[in-house]
Structures are given as structure tokens and as C-alpha cells.
Motif scaffolding. Structure first.
Motif, short mmCIF file in Angstrom:
data_model
loop_
_atom_site.label_atom_id
_atom_site.label_comp_id
_atom_site.label_asym_id
_atom_site.label_seq_id
_atom_site.Cartn_x
_atom_site.Cartn_y
_atom_site.Cartn_z
N TYR A 81 0.99 -1.16 -0.32
CA TYR A 81 -0.52 -0.08 -0.04
C TYR A 81 1.00 1.23 -0.07
O TYR A 81 1.87 1.66 0.82
N GLU A 93 -2.74 7.00 1.10
CA GLU A 93 -2.95 8.42 0.39
C GLU A 93 -3.16 9.21 1.37
O GLU A 93 -3.48 10.86 0.45
N MET A 101 -7.18 12.95 6.08
CA MET A 101 -7.87 12.29 5.51
C MET A 101 -9.47 12.69 5.78
O MET A 101 -10.53 12.28 5.28
N GLN A 120 -8.01 1.72 5.11
CA GLN A 120 -7.68 2.04 4.01
C GLN A 120 -7.69 0.11 3.57
O GLN A 120 -8.37 0.21 2.83
N ARG A 131 -11.66 -0.41 3.59
CA ARG A 131 -12.38 0.47 2.74
C ARG A 131 -11.80 -0.30 1.67
O ARG A 131 -13.03 -1.01 0.37
N ASP A 132 -10.74 -1.36 1.41
CA ASP A 132 -10.37 -2.25 -0.04
C ASP A 132 -10.97 -3.02 -0.06
O ASP A 132 -11.71 -4.45 -0.43
N LEU A 164 -12.66 8.00 5.60
CA LEU A 164 -11.79 7.99 4.77
C LEU A 164 -13.11 7.53 3.51
O LEU A 164 -12.65 7.98 2.37
#
Length: 548
Positions: free
Chosen positions: A20, A23, A30, A230, A233-234, A265
Motif C-alpha cells: 500500500y 493516501e 483524511m 484503507q 475500505r478496500d 476515509l
């Protein structure tokens, strides 16, 4: 290079990246990105009340500005002593805006525990529910570094007060405190000066349960928070297509990341319902139609057994995950039959800022044919999970040992405890205290906690295996297995069992059920039927309270 460094699980990632890139540079950035995307979108739902992202930004600005005006400085700690209420999230964001560190405190903590946590963290501000402060905090705070107490009510931010939760609840104004609503109103419209936060700065302190000594404050950094948000979310699809239901307590790492951080996020609305009461949660599911949640399997079991439950309660969900307590294959199957939804496994600890392993969305976890354990997933991106022996060396794939994790989610250490940090996080990798193994494909299976192993006549018995066999009996709702002293065997196996509503079974029948399915040294020699098993607020069964 060992087999673990070769990462045999990479083939299971599908379209997900093996590593990763973060971000955001910190968790506050965020949050701000979500506000900028749509300030009018809903951030929080609390019964019939809503707070938009723009309103949450404004409220947290006011609190941050007020904190700074009251002497709060960068690096200071603010403790929250709250249930799952909007004020928790407001306080979290405001603490970051003021450059500080949030300390999350279990609302079930009593005087001794609260005193320890406030003193250990050195918190200078406490945000607490009025009733909690009046009953407990008032006698504790004078002996700590806390110089500002902001009290609030669970009745705020809603107009429809559910009698199941709030019957008899009235507003209180504890002496020596400031009312949070008035404090916010006083500073409404003020904007705190820009703050410099970095990935290695501590975002919050989350305290371990203290089962092996005094609780330790895990230093969850902004890097930890952004990374694991993250992952949620992913990998779990949290917040991708609708609201997130917050059934885990927000003070716990699962609530902090799997509810709050990922909702920032995604961004997505977060549905809060004060505390876990099955009937209230079921009503919130119907009213708000969330699409994702993560909670302990014990919480899901309580929902399935609650009066009035139907498959329609889970109709809106596209993704359901469980963590915090082990799932048996029987429980997974029962959830699927009752809801029509697959419950996915995830595994992590306070020190891994929630997930270290995750079952890829849409993929059922495999069951190990030998132990009967359900996998807790594969290592998250950028994460190396190893299985090590007592000597700290990697064991071959398939062998049982301690689970050790190394990755961006592992905390920097324990607050003010360098010796414990060195012992539990050698070289920055976490020794989990959990025993398990990894199969050749990279799926991780948990056997049990090291400290819970039973030594019966020299044979190792893992309580989890016995509990999984008990779960196969149609009358069993939940069980907990412990070792008790035995003159002949050293230790012997004892089971505590709660039965499903309307079901009947005898201890002798349960012993016979296990005896037919297990080696002679494993099956329980005694079974005690009890109404409810003792649990933590996060749903983990407390075996230590049953050993007596």
C-alpha cells in the motif's frame, strides 16, 4: 529468506495491491478530504438525529479552539469516557485539530481503572458522560493531571429517546465541570490555527485489557490509522455503497478503525446507537439500512436470538465482518442460514490497530480439515505474518506456534513502558500471544491464546477446539472451556455452556456429544449450564472469570 518472507498468500489478493501507498499524511487530512468532497453529506446518524460532515467540522473546530484557549497544547492528551455517541467523534477530531492525542476509555471502567488510565496517560482534559462523571469520575479526577472536565449527555443530538436505553435518564450538571454543549456554543465559529501532524505522531492511546498485568497504552499513530482505514475500505468494502453500522464500542480498536476511521476515509455515514442492546440495534438496522458492519460473533449471535429478528434486518448489508472473538464453522453456517449473508473473518489486536489478517471480500474462509478451525484470513497488504516457536525462530508452514505480525499497522510501542515495548514488540514486530498456524496457501488459523492452553496428563488441549465441537450441538448457544486442577491429570477440561432459548440439554448429553467426536484426553469431564457467559464489552468471553 523464510517461507513467510516469500508471502505465499499473494496469489489470494486478486485485484488488491500487495503493498500500500498511504493516501494521506495523517488522519486529520483524511477527515478533511471527506468534508471537502461534500460538506452537506451526513457524517453521523444517532437515532433520529443527523450531523453532516460540515457540521462535524464546525463542531470539532469549536472544541479544538476552546481547548487551546484553555491551555491545551500540542502533544497533550484528552481522554474520552463515553458510549457510542456523536460527542466521541467530535472529541476525536477536535483533539487532532489541537495537535493532541486522544485516550479512549472503556465506559465500564470503575474508580480504580479510571484513575489508573488517567494517571498513566497524563490526560489533562476529560470528556465524559454526565452520569459517569457524577458516579465515578468526580472522586477520581482531583488526584490526576486533569484540569478541564467537559460533561455531556447521551440525550444530545437526538429528540426521540428510546425507553429501552434512556428510561429515567435526566440531565445532570456535575459540580466542577463545564457543559460540552455550552463550551461548543461559546467557541462556535472559531477556527484553530493550522496544526502540524505527521504519520509517526500518536493519534490515540488505546489500552490493552490488562489480562497479563496492568493495562498498557498502545500508541496508535496516524500512519497506523490511515493504513488500517484503507484496508477496511478496500478489503471489507466498508463504506463503499452506504452507511456503516457501529455495533462495536468506539473506545475499542475495532470501533475506532472499523467504524470511525473508515467512515471518514470512505467517506460514509456512521450509524450510532449509544450502546449494544439487541432490540435497539435491530431497529437501527431497519431505520437506517446500513451496508457494512464489523462486530464480535457474540454480538451477532445476540441479534439472531433477539425477539422479532427476521432475515430482513440484514437485507441492506452487502458486507458483514466479524472480529474480536473466534468464529466456529457452526456459527458461520448458522449466520448464513439466518441472514442469507456470508460473515467474513478478520483478525487483529489493539497493537495492530485492528486488522493484521483479513478474509478477502466475497471469499468464504476455508476450514482446516484437521483442527476444524475457520481461517481468520490472509495477511493484509504490506504485512508479514509469521508463525514462530518458543525460540523466536520461524516454524515451517503448517506448524503451530505464536503468531507474529510486522507491518504498517503495528504500533510504535506502549506509552511510557519501554521494557514492555521491547518484550512484546522486538524489532517492531508484534508477538501476539495467540497460537496458530499458516497453511501453504497463506491462510492463517488461530488455535487459541497461549495462556489458555490446558495441560491434561501431558497432552495439550486447546479450549477453542472443544468449544467448536460443543457449538455443533443444536442446543448450544455459547460455550467457554477452561482448565481446572485435577489430582490425577494435573489439569482437566471443564466447559461452561449457555443454551439456546427454548432448548433443553443435560451436562451428561454434552459430555457424551464431545466424547464421541474427540480424543479421550480432550473431551470435558464436567459441564456447567449457565444463563450467560461473562464477556468483555467487546464480546470476548472471559475464561479467566470461569476458572474460579
Amino acid at each position: 529468506m523464510s517461507a513467510y518472507d516469500e508471502r505465499p498468500w499473494l496469489a489470494l489478493y486478486g485485484d488488491q495491491p500487495a503493498d500500500y501507498a498511504l493516501e494521506f499524511d495523517d488522519a486529520l487530512s483524511m477527515f478533511r478530504a471527506g468534508v471537502a468532497r461534500d460538506p452537506s453529506a451526513v457524517a453521523l446518524r444517532y437515532f433520529d438525529g443527523t450531523i453532516t460532515r460540515g457540521e462535524l467540522d464546525e463542531l470539532s473546530d469549536a472544541l479544538a479552539a476552546g481547548l487551546l484557549a484553555s491551555g491545551f497544547a500540542a502533544g497533550d492528551r484528552l481522554a474520552v469516557y463515553l458510549q457510542n455517541v456523536p460527542q466521541f467523534v467530535i472529541a476525536m477530531v477536535a483533539t487532532w485539530k489541537a495537535g493532541g492525542v486522544m485516550v479512549s476509555i472503556n465506559p465500564m471502567s470503575r474508580e480504580r481503572e479510571l484513575s489508573y488510565l488517567l494517571k498513566d496517560s497524563g490526560a489533562t482534559v476529560l470528556v465524559a458522560l454526565e452520569a459517569l462523571h457524577e458516579e465515578i469520575g468526580r472522586s477520581v479526577v482531583p488526584d490526576t493531571d486533569v484540569r478541564l472536565v467537559l460533561t455531556t449527555s447521551e440525550l444530545e443530538f437526538q429528540t426521540r429517546h428510546d425507553e429501552r436505553l434512556f428510561a429515567g435518564t435526566t440531565r445532570q450538571r456535575p459540580e466542577g465541570t463545564s457543559d460540552l454543549a455550552e463550551f461548543l456554543a461559546q467557541h462556535r465559529g472559531e477556527v484553530p490555527p493550522p496544526v502540524e501532524l505527521g504519520l509517526d505522531d500518536v493519534a490515540f492511546l488505546t489500552y490493552t485489557s490488562g489480562t497479563t498485568g496492568v493495562p498498557k497504552g498502545a500508541m496508535n499513530t496516524h500512519r497506523n490509522v490511515v493504513f488500517t482505514a484503507q484496508v477496511y475500505r478496500d478489503w471489507t468494502h466498508a463504506g463503499r455503497d452506504g452507511a456503516i453500522l457501529g455495533i462495536a464500542p468506539l473506545f475499542h480498536i475495532t470501533g475506532l478503525i472499523g467504524h470511525v476511521a473508515v467512515s471518514m476515509l470512505a467517506p460514509a455515514p456512521l450509524v450510532l446507537a449509544y450502546r449494544f442492546e439487541p432490540g435497539v440495534v435491530l431497529d437501527a438496522m431497519v431505520e437506517h439500512r446500513p451496508t457494512f458492519t464489523i462486530g464480535a460473533i457474540t454480538a451477532f449471535t445476540a441479534l439472531l436470538n433477539a425477539p422479532g429478528f427476521t432475515k430482513d434486518h440484514f437485507a441492506s448489508f452487502s458486507s458483514v465482518y466479524s472480529g474480536g472473538a473466534a468464529i466456529s464453522p457452526t456459527a458461520e453456517k448458522a449466520f448464513l442460514e439466518a441472514t442469507g449473508k456470508q460473515v467474513h473473518n478478520a483478525y487483529g489486536l489493539t497493537e495492530t490497530t485492528s486488522p493484521m489478517t483479513v478474509t478477502p471480500f466475497g471469499a468464504p474462509s476455508p476450514v482446516d480439515p484437521t483442527s476444524g478451525a475457520l481461517s481468520v484470513g490472509v495477511p493484509a497488504p504490506s504485512t508479514i505474518v509469521r508463525i514462530q516457536g518458543e525460540d523466536g525462530q520461524d516454524l515451517p508452514l503448517g506448524e503451530v506456534g505464536e503468531i507474529v505480525a510486522d507491518g504498517p499497522q503495528v504500533v510504535a510501542g506502549y506509552w511510557g513502558k519501554p521494557e514492555e515495548t521491547a518484550a512484546n514488540l522486538p524489532g517492531g514486530a508484534l508477538k501476539s500471544g495467540d497460537v496458530g498456524f499458516m497453511n501453504p496457501e497463506g491462510w492463517v488459523f488461530i488455535v487459541d491464546r497461549k495462556k489458555d492452553m490446558i495441560n491434561a496428563s501431558g497432552y495439550k488441549v486447546w479450549p477453542r477446539e472443544v468449544e467448536d465441537v460443543l457449538a455443533e450441538h443444536p442446543a448450544v448457544r455459547e460455550s467457554a472451556v477452561v482448565g481446572v486442577p485435577d489430582e490425577k491429570r494435573g489439569e482437566t477440561v471443564k466447559a461452561f455452556v449457555s443454551v439456546k432459548p427454548g432448548a433443553t440439554v443435560t451436562p451428561e448429553e454434552l459430555i457424551a456429544h464431545c466424547k464421541e467426536r474427540m480424543a479421550a484426553y480432550k473431551y470435558p469431564r464436567s459441564v456447567v449450564l449457565i444463563d450467560e457467559l461473562p464477556k468483555t464489552v467487546t464480546g470476548k468471553i472471559l475464561r479467566r472469570e470461569l476458572r474460579g
